[in-house]
Design an enzyme around this catalytic site. Structure first.
Site, PDB file in Angstrom:
ATOM      1  CG  ASP A  89      -2.166  -0.801   1.058  1.00 41.47           C
ATOM      2  OD1 ASP A  89      -2.249  -1.513   0.035  1.00 41.47           O
ATOM      3  OD2 ASP A  89      -3.041  -0.756   1.941  1.00 41.47           O
ATOM      4  CG  HIS A 147       2.244  -0.041   4.581  1.00 40.18           C
ATOM      5  ND1 HIS A 147       1.937  -0.965   5.553  1.00 40.18           N
ATOM      6  CD2 HIS A 147       1.113   0.688   4.362  1.00 40.18           C
ATOM      7  CE1 HIS A 147       0.675  -0.800   5.932  1.00 40.18           C
ATOM      8  NE2 HIS A 147       0.149   0.184   5.223  1.00 40.18           N
TER       9      HIS A 147
END
Length: 752
Positions: free
Chosen positions: A112, A264
């Protein structure tokens, strides 16, 4: 006494019922105005373009309008139970909510918040090394800033999805905002990699059991548009930076279970993620896990009665599986996406470059303020010492030249003020082809020592040169036809000529019609900007301009440099620089005050300042070789020319961008810090203005209008200068423009 140089006949009135034909000057002015309109538009468009670039950059960096609220603890009563308890992949085939789980012994690696120029390439390198595909949910603003990374990501065989454009919690947003967030991200993907995607992950989402009544309508709406929403089974929580071992542990599903796993690749310092990722991949492969993408899962485990959302099934982990999510961008989407990426690239280069330039300009401006204060104080002390004297008093008569073109409203007040002079003078009114009876008014006053010289309309420089030819005395004072002198003005103005090296003297021009808002703003500008500057330039011996409203010259010096030139629109600046280059000294006499009528409307103010700024540029270009002049006559080129270019051209051109950057910082960076910085600069300017008012013995009450002047009047002056620069760069020509006068400066005004 009248000495006509051309036959004088009263103007013939137009026949009744017929319109007067426009004069040659009026026709020329009309043509000039028509030619200038495109340049005004171009100047405004340039400033607008820069503003738009900065707004775009701020939007991408600071997520303007990005609501930072994150909803928690809301009810999920409207969400179907099979969705809350289902797998991490949510689609709506045939309009029915359906979830898909990741098969056992299978991992979908999702990332993400990227792409990030530091961390994402390292993640891609690890995935390529281990031959593992990833599914990246990208933030549109980051995509548009780093398109090359996205292109590499897709070419490597990874899958991409939408993570909104500005990373906001969509459950708080309107349907229009949701649509805009998705569409802008799709455009960024189209511009970066030539694709669009059907995969979506909402910011701040986790497992499907976190869907609530507020976010559910968002997923339903997106599902109807063909999007597949992707959640997670396992969260590495790498953003907490708990340590490599913890990241690996938390990302590992229960033995044998498949999982959609969250890492991430952006949004902060990700060194622990980079270190943990290869360890995690090795661990899961050792346990017999395989890695695939969201589309791979959809292809292998399509829900009953439906295929994968957005495309046909494909093989797990193969290029075919990506067909389900990725679609080639075509038509308007592709071109709009490329335009977005190109605009962002311009912003990414322009804004940092401007930031550096504006820091330099800001330092120069503050340095100028400091230099003006120090040198103005020294100038005042030096010129107001009790023992200060230029030499023996100058008591001989002088010639005062008044060029006049259609000055019927002002000429009487001007001549009557000169008639009260305490210094012996002759007055030469040069009527430059007036059509309103200016010459007749001057003659009818019957004032002693006044001569009226008529000439065909040829412009102000020609009128002044004609006056010099008719002057009887060695010192000539030049003034405008709308200006009035105090009784002692001429006496003060000519005293510096006791010094033989002095060739010209600049007087202290004051705004007489200061009762209006525009007049008050110009009053502040005259006292602070013009007269404080002149004190500085006087001490540095590089005065750039003798004001047209009040200046005195040795007739010998004027003739030596060829008189007033028609080459520029700023004949006063032109001849001043010429005098420097001829070896004459130019000084400032603060006690010689003249009261002039400043433009009373924004349109006339624009015309006047446009002529001034453009004429100054012409004069500087004409005398560019002064930079290489040697000896004492080269002082202006060595000192004055750089200062004038820096402070009257370069810094003012960049000054509006400082204001734009201030607004930019208030909106996108730190409102309080930006506001305090702006107030600090305003305070410095107020100090300078207050000191200038003190030196000129002016009332401080006008300074109350200075903040408004900075917000409104100054912006107009910036645009005028930019307009002048555009005209100069495009090779435009501009005629001298006559301003409309009211004659309200009838007598010398007081200092209040």
């Amino acid at each position: 006494m009248t000495t006509p140089t051309t036959p004088s006949t009263p103007p013939t009135p137009p026949a009744r019922g017929r319109r007067r034909a426009p004069s040659r000057m009026e026709r020329a002015a009309g043509r000039a105005a028509a030619l200038q309109r495109p340049r005004v538009l171009l100047a405004l468009l340039l400033l607008l373009a820069l503003t738009c670039v900065m707004l775009l950059d701020g939007y991408l960096r600071a997520e303007v309008g990005g609501d930072q609220r994150v909803r928690t603890g809301a009810s999920a009563s409207d969400v179907p139970d099979d969705v809350l308890d289902g797998g991490p992949i949510l689609s709506f085939p045939s309009g029915r909510a359906t979830t898909v789980s990741v098969p056992d012994k299978t991992i979908v690696l999702t990332f993400d918040d990227g792409p990030d120029p530091t961390w994402t390439p390292q993640v891609l390198e690890i995935l390529e090394e281990y031959d593992v595909p990833g599914t990246f949910f990208l933030v549109g603003s980051m995509v548009s800033r780093h398109p090359g990374i996205v292109r590499d990501m897709v070419e490597q065989g990874n899958e991409v999805g939408v993570h909104t454009f500005t990373h906001v919690d969509l459950s708080y947003q309107s349907q229009a905002r949701v649509t805009r967030e998705i569409e802008q991200t799709q455009l960024a993907l189209a511009g970066a990699a030539g694709i669009t995607t059907t995969l979506f992950r909402a910011p701040y989402s986790s497992q499907t059991d976190a869907i609530d009544n507020y976010s559910w309508p968002v997923y339903e709406s997106l599902g109807e548009d063909g999007y597949t929403s992707v959640f997670i089974d396992t969260d590495s929580d790498d953003w907490k930076r708990p340590g490599v071992s913890k990241i690996v542990e938390w990302a590992t599903p229960e033995d044998g279970e498949g999982a959609s796993v969250l890492f991430h690749d952006a949004g902060g310092e990700r060194s622990q993620t980079i270190e943990a990722l290869p360890k995690y991949i090795e661990k899961m492969k050792a346990k017999g896990y395989t890695f695939t993408t969201v589309s791979g899962v959809m292809a292998d485990q399509q829900p009953s009665g439906a295929g994968p959302a957005g495309g046909a099934p494909g093989t797990t982990g193969s290029g075919d599986s990506l067909q389900a999510a990725h679609h080639e961008a075509t038509g308007a989407t592709l071109y709009e996406g490329k335009a977005l990426v190109a605009a962002v690239a311009v912003a990414e280069w322009t804004v940092p470059a401007l930031s550096v330039g504006l820091v330099i300009v800001g330092v120069a401006v503050m340095g100028r303020f400091a230099m003006m204060l120090v040198l103005a104080r020294r100038h005042h002390r030096q010129r107001n010492r009790r023992r200060f004297s230029w030499g023996p008093p100058v008591t001989g008569p002088v010639s005062v030249i008044v060029p006049a073109y259609n000055e019927k409203e002002c000429i009487e007040a001007t001549l009557r003020s000169l008639a009260r002079s305490t210094h012996p003078i002759e007055i030469i009114v040069v009527d430059d082809g007036s059509t309103d009876g200016t010459a007749e008014i001057a003659e009818s006053l019957g004032l002693p020592g006044v001569r009226v010289v008529r000439q065909a309309n040829a412009g102000k420089p020609a009128a002044l040169n004609n006056g010099v030819r008719h002057a009887r005395y060695d010192i000539v004072v030049m003034m405008d036809g709308d200006t009035v002198f105090e009784p002692d003005t001429v006496r003060h103005l000519v005293q510096p000529f006791a010094e033989p090296s002095v060739g010209a003297v600049a007087g202290n021009a004051k705004v007489g019609n200061r009762r209006t808002l525009i007049g008050a703003w110009q009053h502040i500008e005259y006292v602070m900007g013009f007269n404080l500057d002149r004190r500085m330039y006087d001490l540095l011996r590089c005065m750039p301009t003798i004001p047209g409203a009040i200046g005195a010259f040795r007739r010998e010096a004027v003739l030596q440099v060829g008189g007033m030139s028609h080459d520029t629109l700023a004949e006063d600046t032109d001849i001043t620089i010429a005098l420097h280059r001829a070896g004459w000294r130019v000084v400032y006499e603060e006690h010689a005050r003249a009261w002039t009528e400043a433009p009373g409307s924004l349109g006339q103010l624009w015309s006047q300042r446009y002529r001034w700024s453009y004429g100054t540029m012409q004069a500087l270009w004409k005398h560019r070789r002064s930079l290489t002049d040697k000896g004492p006559s080269g002082r202006f080129g060595r000192v004055g020319m750089p200062l004038v270019v820096l402070f009257q051209v370069v810094t003012p051109v960049f000054a509006p961008l400082i204001d734009v950057f201030t607004v930019y910082s208030m909106v996108f960076v730190d409102f309080r810090a930006a506001l305090l910085a702006w107030l600090a600069v305003l305070a410095v300017q107020l100090v300078c203005a207050a000191y200038a008012f003190r030196l000129d013995r002016e009332k401080y009450r006008y300074l109350l209008m200075m903040p408004l002047q900075q917000l409104a009047y100054r912006q107009m002056m910036y645009l005028v200068l930019i307009h002048s620069c555009v005209t100069a760069l495009t090779g435009g020509r501009l005629r001298w423009q006559k301003l409309k006068r009211t004659g309200e400066v009838g007598t010398p005004a007081g200092t209040g």
